[in-house]
Motif scaffolding. Structure first.
Motif, PDB file in Angstrom:
ATOM      1  N   ILE A 151       0.858  -1.163   0.027  1.00  0.00           N
ATOM      2  CA  ILE A 151       0.047   0.047   0.038  1.00  0.00           C
ATOM      3  C   ILE A 151       0.908   1.118   0.024  1.00  0.00           C
ATOM      4  O   ILE A 151       1.313   1.643   0.859  1.00  0.00           O
ATOM      5  N   THR A 152       1.363   1.712  -1.339  1.00  0.00           N
ATOM      6  CA  THR A 152       2.180   2.707  -1.351  1.00  0.00           C
ATOM      7  C   THR A 152       1.403   4.029  -1.002  1.00  0.00           C
ATOM      8  O   THR A 152       0.151   4.320  -0.861  1.00  0.00           O
ATOM      9  N   LEU A 153       2.010   5.229  -0.793  1.00  0.00           N
ATOM     10  CA  LEU A 153       1.443   6.506  -0.449  1.00  0.00           C
ATOM     11  C   LEU A 153       0.494   6.944  -1.607  1.00  0.00           C
ATOM     12  O   LEU A 153      -0.652   7.315  -1.387  1.00  0.00           O
ATOM     13  N   GLU A 154       0.762   6.517  -2.700  1.00  0.00           N
ATOM     14  CA  GLU A 154      -0.173   6.723  -4.076  1.00  0.00           C
ATOM     15  C   GLU A 154      -1.568   6.015  -3.947  1.00  0.00           C
ATOM     16  O   GLU A 154      -2.519   6.640  -4.090  1.00  0.00           O
ATOM     17  N   LEU A 155      -1.321   4.775  -3.410  1.00  0.00           N
ATOM     18  CA  LEU A 155      -2.420   4.032  -3.364  1.00  0.00           C
ATOM     19  C   LEU A 155      -3.257   4.319  -2.364  1.00  0.00           C
ATOM     20  O   LEU A 155      -4.669   4.099  -2.340  1.00  0.00           O
ATOM     21  N   THR A 165     -17.575  -0.220  -2.114  1.00  0.00           N
ATOM     22  CA  THR A 165     -18.889  -0.558  -1.382  1.00  0.00           C
ATOM     23  C   THR A 165     -18.621  -0.791   0.227  1.00  0.00           C
ATOM     24  O   THR A 165     -19.142  -0.388   0.998  1.00  0.00           O
ATOM     25  N   ALA A 166     -17.248  -1.537   0.378  1.00  0.00           N
ATOM     26  CA  ALA A 166     -16.973  -2.022   1.837  1.00  0.00           C
ATOM     27  C   ALA A 166     -15.856  -1.060   2.345  1.00  0.00           C
ATOM     28  O   ALA A 166     -15.325  -1.581   3.231  1.00  0.00           O
ATOM     29  N   GLY A 167     -15.310  -0.520   1.420  1.00  0.00           N
ATOM     30  CA  GLY A 167     -14.054   0.478   1.874  1.00  0.00           C
ATOM     31  C   GLY A 167     -12.730  -0.489   2.140  1.00  0.00           C
ATOM     32  O   GLY A 167     -12.713  -1.582   1.459  1.00  0.00           O
ATOM     33  N   VAL A 168     -11.977   0.082   2.945  1.00  0.00           N
ATOM     34  CA  VAL A 168     -10.584  -0.800   3.296  1.00  0.00           C
ATOM     35  C   VAL A 168     -10.991  -1.587   4.645  1.00  0.00           C
ATOM     36  O   VAL A 168     -11.076  -0.708   5.575  1.00  0.00           O
ATOM     37  N   VAL A 169     -10.712  -2.784   4.567  1.00  0.00           N
ATOM     38  CA  VAL A 169     -11.245  -3.668   5.536  1.00  0.00           C
ATOM     39  C   VAL A 169      -9.889  -4.351   6.247  1.00  0.00           C
ATOM     40  O   VAL A 169     -10.121  -4.952   7.318  1.00  0.00           O
ATOM     41  N   SER A 170      -8.696  -4.083   5.797  1.00  0.00           N
ATOM     42  CA  SER A 170      -7.559  -4.500   6.318  1.00  0.00           C
ATOM     43  C   SER A 170      -7.450  -3.507   7.740  1.00  0.00           C
ATOM     44  O   SER A 170      -6.994  -2.520   7.450  1.00  0.00           O
ATOM     45  N   ARG A 171      -7.226  -4.131   8.884  1.00  0.00           N
ATOM     46  CA  ARG A 171      -6.862  -3.207  10.020  1.00  0.00           C
ATOM     47  C   ARG A 171      -5.404  -2.693   9.808  1.00  0.00           C
ATOM     48  O   ARG A 171      -5.014  -1.588  10.021  1.00  0.00           O
ATOM     49  N   GLY A 172      -4.406  -3.595   9.404  1.00  0.00           N
ATOM     50  CA  GLY A 172      -2.949  -3.246   9.118  1.00  0.00           C
ATOM     51  C   GLY A 172      -3.124  -1.988   7.977  1.00  0.00           C
ATOM     52  O   GLY A 172      -1.990  -1.000   8.127  1.00  0.00           O
ATOM     53  N   GLY A 173      -3.889  -2.160   6.810  1.00  0.00           N
ATOM     54  CA  GLY A 173      -4.075  -1.558   5.769  1.00  0.00           C
ATOM     55  C   GLY A 173      -4.693  -0.012   5.998  1.00  0.00           C
ATOM     56  O   GLY A 173      -3.886   1.046   5.693  1.00  0.00           O
ATOM     57  N   THR A 174      -5.424  -0.098   7.174  1.00  0.00           N
ATOM     58  CA  THR A 174      -5.920   1.094   7.503  1.00  0.00           C
ATOM     59  C   THR A 174      -4.914   2.056   8.265  1.00  0.00           C
ATOM     60  O   THR A 174      -4.813   3.060   8.192  1.00  0.00           O
ATOM     61  N   ILE A 175      -4.220   1.386   9.070  1.00  0.00           N
ATOM     62  CA  ILE A 175      -3.087   1.920  10.086  1.00  0.00           C
ATOM     63  C   ILE A 175      -2.003   2.466   8.841  1.00  0.00           C
ATOM     64  O   ILE A 175      -1.718   3.542   9.247  1.00  0.00           O
ATOM     65  N   MET A 176      -1.441   1.633   7.876  1.00  0.00           N
ATOM     66  CA  MET A 176      -0.280   2.183   7.067  1.00  0.00           C
ATOM     67  C   MET A 176      -0.901   3.391   6.317  1.00  0.00           C
ATOM     68  O   MET A 176      -0.338   4.253   6.042  1.00  0.00           O
ATOM     69  N   ALA A 177      -2.262   3.233   5.857  1.00  0.00           N
ATOM     70  CA  ALA A 177      -2.970   4.363   4.947  1.00  0.00           C
ATOM     71  C   ALA A 177      -2.962   5.674   5.713  1.00  0.00           C
ATOM     72  O   ALA A 177      -2.637   6.716   5.307  1.00  0.00           O
ATOM     73  N   ALA A 178      -3.628   5.322   6.925  1.00  0.00           N
ATOM     74  CA  ALA A 178      -3.670   6.803   7.914  1.00  0.00           C
ATOM     75  C   ALA A 178      -2.489   7.322   7.987  1.00  0.00           C
ATOM     76  O   ALA A 178      -2.177   8.469   7.907  1.00  0.00           O
ATOM     77  N   VAL A 181      -0.934   9.060   4.692  1.00  0.00           N
ATOM     78  CA  VAL A 181      -1.659  10.125   4.153  1.00  0.00           C
ATOM     79  C   VAL A 181      -1.502  11.255   5.113  1.00  0.00           C
ATOM     80  O   VAL A 181      -1.515  12.400   4.601  1.00  0.00           O
ATOM     81  N   TYR A 182      -1.577  11.029   6.288  1.00  0.00           N
ATOM     82  CA  TYR A 182      -1.449  12.058   7.386  1.00  0.00           C
ATOM     83  C   TYR A 182      -0.065  12.805   7.196  1.00  0.00           C
ATOM     84  O   TYR A 182      -0.017  13.933   7.299  1.00  0.00           O
ATOM     85  N   ASN A 183       0.964  12.010   7.221  1.00  0.00           N
ATOM     86  CA  ASN A 183       2.379  12.386   7.129  1.00  0.00           C
ATOM     87  C   ASN A 183       2.699  12.665   5.889  1.00  0.00           C
ATOM     88  O   ASN A 183       3.983  13.369   5.710  1.00  0.00           O
TER      89      ASN A 183
END
Length: 421
Positions: A151-155, A165-178, A181-183
Motif C-alpha cells: 500500500i504505497t502512498l499513491e495507493l 462498497t466495503a471500503g478498506v477492511v484490513s486493520r493493518g492496511g488502514t493503519i498504514m494508509a492513515a 496520508v496524514y504524514n
C-alpha cells in the motif's frame, strides 16, 4: 527440506529447487524448534492457517491457549497470533511455546497498541518504532509475519478518494494508509523494503506481503486498488527472492465464485509462482454466522486453482472474537476445503484417503472410518446417537443398508445353490 519431502511424499531435490526459485517456502525461524513442519507452494498440499488472539474488547490468556490446543489437535498447519491488546509480548511468547506448528504475527498491531499506551495516535509512530517491533517478533521466534508493503502512498491516497462498497477492511492496511496520508510520506515498509529483507534473512522469517487493499465485499473484487497493490507486491516478492528471502503473498478476501480461479492465476502469473495465502475466499457477503461454510466453498475453489494456504474463517467472522468451539468449527471446515481442492490439484496423491474411506464404508469398518475423518469424536458421537454399539449398519438405513441387502441376497443364492446340489 528432507522432512518436508517425507511429509509431502515428494522428491527432496524438487523441494530444494522450488525453495531456491521462490515457489515453495518453509515456515521456520532459525531460533525456533518445531514439532510440526509446514511448507507451502508448488506441488504441495494446501495448508490451513488458524487465527487466534485477544482483542481490545476481550483479553483472556487461558481461552487463547485453548484455541492453540485445538489448532494442535485438529491439524492446523500454521497459527497467527493477532493479539492487539494487553500484554502482547507475553501472549505471543506463550503461543510460540505452546504451538506445535509455525506461528505468524502482524507486528503493526503492536505498534498501534504501544502508541495508544503512550497516549498517542497511530499517525505518531516513527519508522524506528515499526522496525523495532518487527525485529522483536523475529527475535522471539516468529516464523512468518504479515507486512503491508504494497500500500504505497499513491495507493493510500487513491483509497481515500474511491467509493468502494466495503471500503478498506484490513486493520493493518488502514493503519498504514492513515500514517502515510496524514504524514504525506511513503509507507516505511515499502520505502525501506531492503532493510526489511536484511532482518528477515537474518532469522529466515518468511515475509507474507499483506493485502491491505483486499476487497471486503464482492462488489469490490478486482478493482484498481486490489490489483494495484498486487502488482506492487509482485515486484517486491521478486526482489525478496533475489536476496534469498522467503516470501509469500496474501490474497482476498471477498469475491464472486467465478472470480476466484482467475484471481489465483493472476497472482501466479504476476509473481512467477510465489506461494499465495488467501483469506477464505468468501464468495458471498450474506452468510453471517456461517461464514466458515461460505469461506470453505470459496477456499475449495481457491485450493483447486492453485492457492497454497487458506486462512480459515469461523462462524464468528464479522460478528465477534471467536470462542474455542468456533475456532474448531472453522478449522475443520477449512481442512475439508483444502483437501477437496487437493483432490483436483494433486490428483491421486491426495485421493488416497478418499479411496481408503470408500473401502472402509463398503466393508462397514466403522473404526477405520472414524480414524480417517477430520473429527473422530464428533463422527463417533453422531453414529451413536441412536445406537449403543458399533457394528453393522448405521441408524439411517438400518436393515436396508446397501452394504447388507445385496450381500445377503448373494449369500442366499449361494446357499440355495449348495442346498440344491
Amino acid at each position: 527440506m528432507r522432512i518436508i519431502a517425507k511429509v509431502e511424499d515428494e522428491d527432496p531435490n524438487k523441494i530444494r529447487d522450488r525453495v531456491a526459485k521462490g515457489k515453495v517456502v518453509i515456515l521456520k525461524n532459525v531460533v525456533r524448534k518445531l514439532e510440526r513442519y509446514t511448507a507451502l507452494g508448488e506441488g504441495l498440499s494446501t495448508k490451513v492457517n488458524v487465527n487466534i488472539g485477544a482483542s481490545t474488547d476481550h483479553y483472556d490468556v487461558e481461552e487463547e491457549m485453548k484455541k492453540v490446543e485445538i489448532a494442535n489437535k485438529y491439524g492446523a498447519d500454521a497459527i497467527m497470533d493477532l493479539t492487539d491488546e494487553g500484554d502482547i509480548d507475553y501472549m505471543r511468547r506463550l503461543v510460540l511455546k505452546r504451538a506445535m506448528m509455525p506461528v505468524g504475527t502482524v507486528p503493526i498491531y503492536q505498534v498501534y497498541y504501544e502508541m495508544v499506551t503512550k497516549r498517542k495516535y497511530i499517525i505518531d509512530f516513527t519508522e524506528d518504532d515499526l522496525f523495532n517491533v518487527i525485529e522483536k517478533h523475529f527475535r522471539d521466534g516468529v516464523d512468518f509475519v504479515t507486512v503491508h508493503t504494497g500500500i504505497t502512498l499513491e495507493l493510500a491516497k487513491r483509497a481515500t478518494e474511491m467509493k468502494r462498497t466495503a471500503g478498506v477492511v484490513s486493520r493493518g492496511g488502514t493503519i498504514m494508509a492513515a500514517w502515510s496520508v496524514y504524514n504525506d510520506k511513503e509507507n516505511p515498509l515499502y520505502a525501506n523494503f531492503d532493510y526489511l529483507l536484511e532482518l528477515a534473512k537474518e532469522y529466515d522469517v518468511t515475509l507474507s506481503l499483506g493485502d491491505a487493499l483486499r476487497p471486503g465485499g464482492i462488489d469490490d473484487a478486482h478493482d484498481e486498488l486490489q490489483v494495484g497493490e498486487l502488482l506492487v507486491n509482485a515486484r517486491l516478492a521478486k526482489r525478496a527472492i533475489e536476496r534469498g528471502v522467503q516470501v509469500m503473498i496474501e490474497g482476498p478476501g471477498h469475491m464472486p465464485l467465478d472470480h476466484i480461479a482467475m484471481d489465483v492465476k493472476l497472482e501466479k502469473e504476476l509473481t512467477g509462482g510465489v506461494p499465495y495465502y488467501v483469506l477464505g475466499i468468501l464468495p458471498t457477503d450474506v452468510a453471517a454466522g456461517y461464514d466458515h461454510i461460505a469461506g470453505a466453498i470459496g477456499g475449495a475453489i481457491a485450493a483447486m486453482s492453485g492457492a497454497d494456504m487458506l486462512c480459515y474463517l469461523t462462524p464468528a467472522e464479522h460478528l465477534s472474537l471467536p470462542n474455542p468451539e468456533q475456532v474448531k468449527e472453522g478449522l475443520i471446515a477449512f481442512k475439508i476445503a483444502a483437501h477437496a481442492g487437493d483432490v483436483v490439484k494433486l490428483g491421486e496423491k491426495a485421493r488416497k484417503k478418499d479411496t481408503e474411506m470408500s473401502r472402509a464404508r463398503a466393508s462397514l469398518n466403522w473404526g477405520k472410518m472414524f480414524e480417517l475423518t477430520f473429527d473422530k469424536e464428533r463422527a463417533t458421537k453422531i453414529y451413536s446417537q441412536y445406537k449403543n454399539f458399533m457394528g453393522g449398519s448405521c441408524s439411517m438405513c438400518g436393515d436396508l443398508c446397501v452394504y447388507l441387502v445385496l450381500p445377503r441376497a448373494l449369500n442366499r443364492k449361494a446357499y440355495d445353490k449348495d442346498k440344491k446340489a
